[in-house]
Design an enzyme around this catalytic site. Structure first.
Site, PDB file in Angstrom:
ATOM      1  N   GLU A  38      -1.998  45.435   7.875  1.00  0.00           N
ATOM      2  CA  GLU A  38      -3.070  46.238   7.310  1.00  0.00           C
ATOM      3  C   GLU A  38      -2.472  46.950   6.093  1.00  0.00           C
ATOM      4  O   GLU A  38      -1.428  47.605   6.213  1.00  0.00           O
ATOM      5  CB  GLU A  38      -3.576  47.274   8.325  1.00  0.00           C
ATOM      6  CG  GLU A  38      -4.699  48.095   7.726  1.00  0.00           C
ATOM      7  CD  GLU A  38      -5.291  49.141   8.664  1.00  0.00           C
ATOM      8  OE1 GLU A  38      -4.849  49.247   9.813  1.00  0.00           O
ATOM      9  OE2 GLU A  38      -6.206  49.859   8.203  1.00  0.00           O
ATOM     10  N   ARG A 264       7.174  45.335  20.686  1.00  0.00           N
ATOM     11  CA  ARG A 264       7.451  45.817  19.331  1.00  0.00           C
ATOM     12  C   ARG A 264       8.884  46.321  19.257  1.00  0.00           C
ATOM     13  O   ARG A 264       9.491  46.667  20.263  1.00  0.00           O
ATOM     14  CB  ARG A 264       6.467  46.911  18.941  1.00  0.00           C
ATOM     15  CG  ARG A 264       6.581  48.164  19.783  1.00  0.00           C
ATOM     16  CD  ARG A 264       5.426  49.137  19.541  1.00  0.00           C
ATOM     17  NE  ARG A 264       5.458  49.702  18.216  1.00  0.00           N
ATOM     18  CZ  ARG A 264       4.531  49.480  17.278  1.00  0.00           C
ATOM     19  NH1 ARG A 264       3.505  48.707  17.528  1.00  0.00           N
ATOM     20  NH2 ARG A 264       4.615  50.044  16.111  1.00  0.00           N
ATOM     21  N   LYS A 274       3.540  53.517  10.581  1.00  0.00           N
ATOM     22  CA  LYS A 274       3.101  53.821   9.211  1.00  0.00           C
ATOM     23  C   LYS A 274       2.469  55.203   9.106  1.00  0.00           C
ATOM     24  O   LYS A 274       2.610  55.872   8.095  1.00  0.00           O
ATOM     25  CB  LYS A 274       2.105  52.751   8.743  1.00  0.00           C
ATOM     26  CG  LYS A 274       2.792  51.470   8.317  1.00  0.00           C
ATOM     27  CD  LYS A 274       1.796  50.454   7.812  1.00  0.00           C
ATOM     28  CE  LYS A 274       1.053  49.834   8.962  1.00  0.00           C
ATOM     29  NZ  LYS A 274       0.194  48.717   8.565  1.00  0.00           N
TER      30      LYS A 274
HETATM   31  P1  ATP Z   1       2.130  50.810  12.575  1.00  0.00           P
HETATM   32  O1  ATP Z   1       2.019  51.188  14.020  1.00  0.00           O
HETATM   33  O2  ATP Z   1       3.448  51.058  11.976  1.00  0.00           O
HETATM   34  O3  ATP Z   1       1.015  51.373  11.742  1.00  0.00           O
HETATM   35  P2  ATP Z   1       0.663  48.433  12.806  1.00  0.00           P
HETATM   36  O4  ATP Z   1       0.814  47.566  13.989  1.00  0.00           O
HETATM   37  O5  ATP Z   1      -0.557  49.262  12.743  1.00  0.00           O
HETATM   38  O6  ATP Z   1       1.984  49.250  12.586  1.00  0.00           O
HETATM   39  P3  ATP Z   1      -0.019  46.311  11.085  1.00  0.00           P
HETATM   40  O7  ATP Z   1      -0.047  46.293   9.622  1.00  0.00           O
HETATM   41  O8  ATP Z   1      -1.309  46.223  11.819  1.00  0.00           O
HETATM   42  O9  ATP Z   1       0.751  47.610  11.496  1.00  0.00           O
HETATM   43  O10 ATP Z   1       1.007  45.242  11.653  1.00  0.00           O
HETATM   44  C1  ATP Z   1       1.124  43.923  11.191  1.00  0.00           C
HETATM   45  C2  ATP Z   1       1.829  43.124  12.243  1.00  0.00           C
HETATM   46  O11 ATP Z   1       3.128  43.650  12.489  1.00  0.00           O
HETATM   47  C3  ATP Z   1       1.082  43.164  13.557  1.00  0.00           C
HETATM   48  O12 ATP Z   1       1.060  41.844  14.099  1.00  0.00           O
HETATM   49  C4  ATP Z   1       1.909  44.067  14.415  1.00  0.00           C
HETATM   50  O13 ATP Z   1       1.801  43.720  15.766  1.00  0.00           O
HETATM   51  C5  ATP Z   1       3.318  43.859  13.863  1.00  0.00           C
HETATM   52  N1  ATP Z   1       4.155  45.043  14.093  1.00  0.00           N
HETATM   53  C6  ATP Z   1       3.860  46.311  13.767  1.00  0.00           C
HETATM   54  N2  ATP Z   1       4.828  47.157  14.175  1.00  0.00           N
HETATM   55  C7  ATP Z   1       5.780  46.393  14.771  1.00  0.00           C
HETATM   56  C8  ATP Z   1       7.022  46.678  15.416  1.00  0.00           C
HETATM   57  N3  ATP Z   1       7.499  47.912  15.511  1.00  0.00           N
HETATM   58  N4  ATP Z   1       7.729  45.641  15.918  1.00  0.00           N
HETATM   59  C9  ATP Z   1       7.265  44.392  15.804  1.00  0.00           C
HETATM   60  N5  ATP Z   1       6.099  44.051  15.226  1.00  0.00           N
HETATM   61  C10 ATP Z   1       5.357  45.037  14.717  1.00  0.00           C
HETATM   62 MG    MG Z   2      -2.484  48.156  12.899  1.00  0.00          MG
END
Ligand code: ATP
Ligand code: MG
Length: 561
Positions: A38, A264, A274
């Site tokens: 995102e 994760r 983020k």
């Molecule tokens: P954040 O919690 O940091 O905002 P998010 O999951 O909302 O992260 P996205 O941009 O939606 O961020 O994530 C893109 C991809 O990266 C998704 O498939 C998510 O599952 C993966 N991802 C996010 N954080 C991690 C992590 N700590 N370890 C592994 N994969 C991750």
């Molecule tokens: Mg997300």
């Protein structure tokens, strides 16, 4: 201590096993994965794990990996983030070729599918407010209640949805919900919201839309449109999988992707979220998203971590189904392995004290040949100026040496790396008793750093010619949070921000060659650590970020355990 880096484990994990089985059984002719960020912030090292997994699997199985921006929330998304994400994925070493997509590319199709659900009696427009919807939803132990609008006639829902799209209603006035089961044990199936009204300008579609699909409605359908075979995400989406499957089953989508979840990445002493990283930036705790202390990919790059080090780290930690926290030291260990192999050695003195070689001719300079990287003979040698006045590290001298201190002290001989042996003959102090200068003699017969009579000083020091050294700003970094698990004990995690996470040294000196280093180049300052030229530097004022020290505490811990 020296230790061989542990070899990357053979690439096998439960996700790769699933993919391999699907390929063998003919369920996936071409393996297609996607990385779906995102664009509401910069990528962090957790994302790097996901990128290595998705692009890695596609490459290993001869398939492809799409980069798809999950841009369904215009309130938080920005073009700056889109550009940064693309740059970071490329820098990490991955290429999506022509397969760059945006969920917003599918808004028209997604809208049409929401209409399809309404037509099939599987969705309805609900006039409850967000608070009321929450209240009606029930809890883990209590079933939810049906909305009074659940039985609204199909035509009325279709008309209202069209008017929502046309902009007739304010934010939050109405939503579209899937009609599934308000008593379902899985709360995600209690008539989840699939469309909401958001009057906001979208970075790509501008003001064309004021209704936007939710993550749950957009994600699986986008996967289906792109022919994704394995939609790999983190564990928090496991409870969303029944909804993912329900939507795929109930819509005329062109393919049937399947979702798989892995744990994760969590790292000690930092936060991979983020939302939190955005606060660190906005509240000025760091210099920006790419601050070398940030666990972002761009921060790691600015700190001097090579992409190969992050990829090695991802391979080393592997992929599992159980949540765990990885030591920050393990990341450093992976990165250090790469830097040790690839970075050239240079001289830098962080806290200089002057040494005057009394028997060296005044005004003379000679060039010493110094090895660039003992780990890589092809890196060759360089010429470094030597003269009567030198700088050495203040901590390499002790007037009254402690028992295990073998470096310079009065009357003791040490080796200056690739130069000469020197013996300390005197100490000059100022009125406060602080050492301002050391006096020494050198042995001309030890040129290059070897003695013809086999003398072997116990210490070898790095040094700089005072006439040639260039002043530099050095930024030392420590953990961003003092707490290994920030926020875990219920305290506000911002309370455990490390006030000493950055220390700026202004009196350091470096080899003249280092003044010309381009931003992003990393070298080893002999005996001190790895340092990366920062973009804040100029030739007359070079700036270096300490990437990490040479000490490997993680490997030591492993050896003991
Ligand atoms: P954040 O919690 O940091 O905002 P998010 O999951 O909302 O992260 P996205 O941009 O939606 O961020 O994530 C893109 C991809 O990266 C998704 O498939 C998510 O599952 C993966 N991802 C996010 N954080 C991690 C992590 N700590 N370890 C592994 N994969 C991750
Ligand atoms: Mg997300």
């Amino acid at each position: 201590m020296t230790s061989e880096p542990t070899p990357a484990p053979a690439r096998s994990d439960f996700i790769r096993d699933i993919v391999a089985a699907d390929v063998r059984a003919g369920r996936a002719k071409t393996v297609v994965t996607r990385f779906p960020p995102e664009p509401n912030g910069y990528l962090h090292i957790g994302h790097a794990k996901s990128i290595c997994l998705n692009f890695g699997i596609a490459a290993e199985f001869g398939g492809r990996c799409h980069l798809r921006f999950d841009d369904t929330n215009p309130v938080k998304e920005e073009q700056e983030y889109i550009d940064a994400i693309e740059a970071d994925v490329r820098w990490l070493g991955f290429d999506w070729g022509e397969h760059l997509y945006y969920a917003s590319d599918y808004f028209e199709q997604l809208f049409a599918w929401a209409v399809t659900l309404i037509e099939r009696g599987l969705a309805y427009v609900d006039d409850l407010s967000a608070d009321e919807i929450r209240e009606y939803r029930g809890t883990l132990t209590e079933p939810g209640r049906n909305s009074p609008w659940r039985e609204r006639p199909t035509d009325e829902s279709l008309d209202l949805f069209a008017r929502m799209r046309a902009g007739e209603f304010p934010n939050g006035a109405r939503v579209v919900r899937a009609r599934i089961d308000m008593a379902a044990p899985n709360i995600n199936l209690r008539d989840p919201v699939i469309y909401r009204i958001v009057h906001a300008t979208h970075p790509r579609t501008g003001d064309a839309w004021c209704v936007y699909p939710t993550y749950d409605f957009a994600h699986g359908q986008s996967d289906a449109i792109e022919g994704i075979t394995h939609s790999i995400c983190t564990l928090e989406f496991e409870v969303h999988r029944p909804l993912y499957d329900w939507l795929i089953e109930n819509l005329p989508v062109p393919s049937t992707p399947r979702q798989y979840e892995f744990a994760r990445l969590n790292l000690t002493h930092t936060v991979l979220s983020k939302r939190v990283l955005l606060r660190l930036v906005n509240e000025g705790h760091v210099r920006g998203w790419d601050d070398p202390r940030m666990p972002t990919i761009s921060g790691a790059r600015r700190r001097g971590f090579p992409a190969e080090g992050l990829r090695d780290f991802a391979a080393m930690i592997g992929v599992a189904k159980a949540d765990a926290v990885v030591e920050f030291g393990q990341l450093e260990y992976a990165v250090r392995g790469v830097l040790n192999r690839t970075s050239q050695r240079r001289f830098g003195v962080l806290d200089p004290v002057k040494v005057v070689i009394e028997n060296y001719p005044v005004g003379q300079t000679e060039m010493m040949t110094v090895v660039n990287n003992p780990e890589d003979p092809s890196a060759g040698t360089r010429e470094v100026a030597f003269g009567r006045e030198l700088w050495i590290e203040r901590e390499d001298f002790m007037e009254e040496p402690a028992p295990k201190f073998f470096r310079l002290s009065p009357g003791r001989e040490v080796r200056l790396r690739n130069a000469f042996f020197i013996t300390c003959t005197g100490v000059v102090k100022d009125a406060d008793g602080r050492i301002v200068e050391l006096r020494a003699t050198y042995d001309p017969a030890t040129r290059g750093g070897d003695s013809p009579d086999g003398r072997r000083p116990k210490a070898t020091l790095h040094w700089l010619s005072a006439a040639h050294a260039v002043p530099a700003e050095i930024r030392l970094y420590d953990h961003l949070f003092t707490d290994p698990f920030p926020g875990s004990d219920g305290r506000d995690l911002f309370e455990s921000i490390n006030p000493a996470s950055e220390t700026i040294l202004t009196g350091a000196l470096v080899e003249p060659a280092l003044a010309g280093l381009s931003a992003g180049e990393t070298v080893q300052f002999e005996r001190l650590g790895y340092f990366c030229a920062d973009r804040d530097g100029r030739p007359e004022h070079p700036v270096f970020n300490r990437t990490m020290t040479l000490k490997d505490t993680w490997a030591k811990v492993q050896a003991k355990g």
